[in-house]
Design a protein around this motif. Structure first.
Motif, mmCIF file in Angstrom:
data_model
loop_
_atom_site.group_PDB
_atom_site.id
_atom_site.type_symbol
_atom_site.label_atom_id
_atom_site.label_comp_id
_atom_site.label_asym_id
_atom_site.label_seq_id
_atom_site.Cartn_x
_atom_site.Cartn_y
_atom_site.Cartn_z
ATOM 1 N N GLN A 1 51.107 23.110 36.915
ATOM 2 C CA GLN A 1 51.621 24.171 36.048
ATOM 3 C C GLN A 1 51.629 23.728 34.586
ATOM 4 O O GLN A 1 51.327 24.512 33.685
ATOM 5 N N PHE A 2 51.955 22.458 34.340
ATOM 6 C CA PHE A 2 51.929 21.914 32.982
ATOM 7 C C PHE A 2 50.516 22.007 32.412
ATOM 8 O O PHE A 2 50.314 22.431 31.271
ATOM 9 N N GLY A 3 49.527 21.617 33.223
ATOM 10 C CA GLY A 3 48.146 21.690 32.770
ATOM 11 C C GLY A 3 47.718 23.111 32.480
ATOM 12 O O GLY A 3 47.053 23.384 31.470
ATOM 13 N N ARG A 4 48.100 24.038 33.350
ATOM 14 C CA ARG A 4 47.718 25.443 33.145
ATOM 15 C C ARG A 4 48.379 26.009 31.887
ATOM 16 O O ARG A 4 47.740 26.711 31.097
ATOM 17 N N SER A 5 49.652 25.707 31.692
ATOM 18 C CA SER A 5 50.357 26.269 30.533
ATOM 19 C C SER A 5 49.836 25.699 29.222
ATOM 20 O O SER A 5 49.869 26.371 28.191
ATOM 21 N N HIS A 6 49.331 24.457 29.245
ATOM 22 C CA HIS A 6 48.768 23.836 28.040
ATOM 23 C C HIS A 6 47.251 23.971 27.974
ATOM 24 O O HIS A 6 46.628 23.497 27.020
ATOM 25 N N GLN A 7 46.651 24.590 29.006
ATOM 26 C CA GLN A 7 45.202 24.804 29.057
ATOM 27 C C GLN A 7 44.427 23.488 28.925
ATOM 28 O O GLN A 7 43.477 23.362 28.151
ATOM 29 N N VAL A 8 44.852 22.500 29.708
ATOM 30 C CA VAL A 8 44.183 21.202 29.765
ATOM 31 C C VAL A 8 43.926 20.856 31.227
ATOM 32 O O VAL A 8 44.503 21.459 32.135
ATOM 33 N N ALA A 9 43.060 19.859 31.442
ATOM 34 C CA ALA A 9 42.661 19.492 32.805
ATOM 35 C C ALA A 9 43.529 18.381 33.378
ATOM 36 O O ALA A 9 43.060 17.571 34.179
ATOM 37 N N LEU A 10 44.783 18.330 32.977
ATOM 38 C CA LEU A 10 45.698 17.322 33.504
ATOM 39 C C LEU A 10 45.802 17.489 35.017
ATOM 40 O O LEU A 10 46.088 18.580 35.513
ATOM 41 N N ARG A 11 45.570 16.391 35.749
ATOM 42 C CA ARG A 11 45.522 16.502 37.210
ATOM 43 C C ARG A 11 46.170 15.304 37.871
ATOM 44 O O ARG A 11 45.886 14.151 37.534
ATOM 45 N N CYS A 12 47.043 15.581 38.817
ATOM 46 C CA CYS A 12 47.602 14.569 39.700
ATOM 47 C C CYS A 12 47.334 14.988 41.140
ATOM 48 O O CYS A 12 47.262 16.177 41.450
ATOM 49 N N THR A 13 47.188 14.000 42.009
ATOM 50 C CA THR A 13 47.030 14.267 43.433
ATOM 51 C C THR A 13 47.930 13.322 44.213
ATOM 52 O O THR A 13 48.428 12.325 43.691
ATOM 53 N N ILE A 14 48.123 13.667 45.478
ATOM 54 C CA ILE A 14 48.911 12.835 46.380
ATOM 55 C C ILE A 14 47.962 12.038 47.256
ATOM 56 O O ILE A 14 46.969 12.560 47.752
ATOM 57 N N ASP A 15 48.267 10.782 47.443
ATOM 58 C CA ASP A 15 47.491 9.936 48.338
ATOM 59 C C ASP A 15 48.438 9.058 49.130
ATOM 60 O O ASP A 15 49.570 8.793 48.704
ATOM 61 N N ARG A 16 47.963 8.606 50.277
ATOM 62 C CA ARG A 16 48.779 7.702 51.076
ATOM 63 C C ARG A 16 48.895 6.367 50.365
ATOM 64 O O ARG A 16 47.941 5.883 49.775
ATOM 65 N N ALA A 17 50.036 5.774 50.476
ATOM 66 C CA ALA A 17 50.290 4.530 49.753
ATOM 67 C C ALA A 17 49.282 3.453 50.098
ATOM 68 O O ALA A 17 48.805 2.714 49.239
ATOM 69 N N GLU A 18 48.894 3.353 51.371
ATOM 70 C CA GLU A 18 48.007 2.270 51.785
ATOM 71 C C GLU A 18 46.571 2.480 51.329
ATOM 72 O O GLU A 18 45.753 1.566 51.397
ATOM 73 N N SER A 19 46.236 3.715 50.843
ATOM 74 C CA SER A 19 44.848 3.985 50.460
ATOM 75 C C SER A 19 44.576 3.762 48.988
ATOM 76 O O SER A 19 43.444 3.871 48.549
ATOM 77 N N ILE A 20 45.607 3.437 48.208
ATOM 78 C CA ILE A 20 45.424 3.310 46.761
ATOM 79 C C ILE A 20 44.679 2.023 46.438
ATOM 80 O O ILE A 20 45.042 0.935 46.880
ATOM 81 N N GLN A 21 43.610 2.154 45.661
ATOM 82 C CA GLN A 21 42.881 0.991 45.174
ATOM 83 C C GLN A 21 43.312 0.719 43.744
ATOM 84 O O GLN A 21 43.117 1.535 42.851
#
Length: 228
Positions: A199-219
């Motif tokens: 919603q922050f990205g949409r309201s500011h019209q920017v491509a700010l992006r976060c995603t959820i990942d499993r803790a053990e899969s983070i590199q």
């Protein structure tokens, strides 16, 4: 024509705008302008020659090129791409080409998500993976070349409660590595936070992006030490 570039057409299609429709709109507007120009070109041309000043169209082109060059230069000196020009054209308030894109219903938010993250219109809201359980969901911040650094820092401070130093460290890690871990949360909290980022990205019209990942899969990338 910029619309014939191999990257521009697909980016527009992902943004929900038909490249063919854009070509037709450009042709219609060009025809209208040629008709007007035929009635007054001699008069305007004489004024330009006497004043020795660039035309309004030339000023628009200069601003678009400057904007695209500055954006490319802020991204580790990468060359200007057709997609950089497309965004610069969209952002130009006085240009006919930008007006055509906006009149077609193209939103900057959708355009940037298509360019930066390869997302079709609406896919930016599909931000959850199959993370499950309690305490195993980490939020990743993804880098993009169009969101200003100060906007990223502001989001991290506002939505995640980071202080200035912590927000800058995460932003820099994402900038250098392509993505960075913002933190680990229970799944429901992570879902809400990622939705807030969208919603922050949409309201500011920017491509700010976060995603959820499993803790053990983070590199962890080579700049992950910035987060410690």
């Amino acid at each position: 024509m910029l619309l014939d570039d191999d990257d521009v057409g697909p980016a527009l299609e992902r943004s929900g705008v038909s490249a063919d429709a854009m070509r037709r709109a450009v042709s219609v507007r060009r025809a209208a302008k040629r008709s007007l120009a035929a009635r007054c070109s001699d008069f305007i041309g004489g004024l330009r020659r006497r004043a020795d000043e660039p035309s309004p169209e030339e000023r628009v082109v200069e601003r678009v090129l400057q904007r695209a060059i500055l954006r490319a230069g802020s991204s580790d000196g990468q060359p200007v791409r057709a997609l950089d020009l497309l965004v610069a054209i969209y952002d130009e308030p006085e240009g006919d080409a930008g007006a055509i894109l906006r009149d077609a219903g193209l939103e900057r938010y959708d355009l940037l998500n298509a360019i930066c993250h390869g997302l079709a219109k609406g896919e930016a809201d599909a931000h959850l993976t199959d993370a499950h359980g309690v305490g195993d969901a980490r939020i990743l911040l993804h880098n993009d070349k169009f969101t200003p650094m100060e906007c990223v820092v502001s989001a991290l401070k506002t939505l995640f409660g980071k202080d200035d130093e912590g927000a800058v460290r995460i932003m820099l890690a994402a900038h250098h590595d392509g993505a960075a871990v913002v933190g680990a949360f229970d799944v429901e909290t992570a879902r809400k936070l990622v939705a807030d980022v969208t919603q922050f990205g949409r309201s500011h019209q920017v491509a700010l992006r976060c995603t959820i990942d499993r803790a053990e899969s983070i590199q962890r990338g080579p700049h992950a030490e910035l987060l410690t």
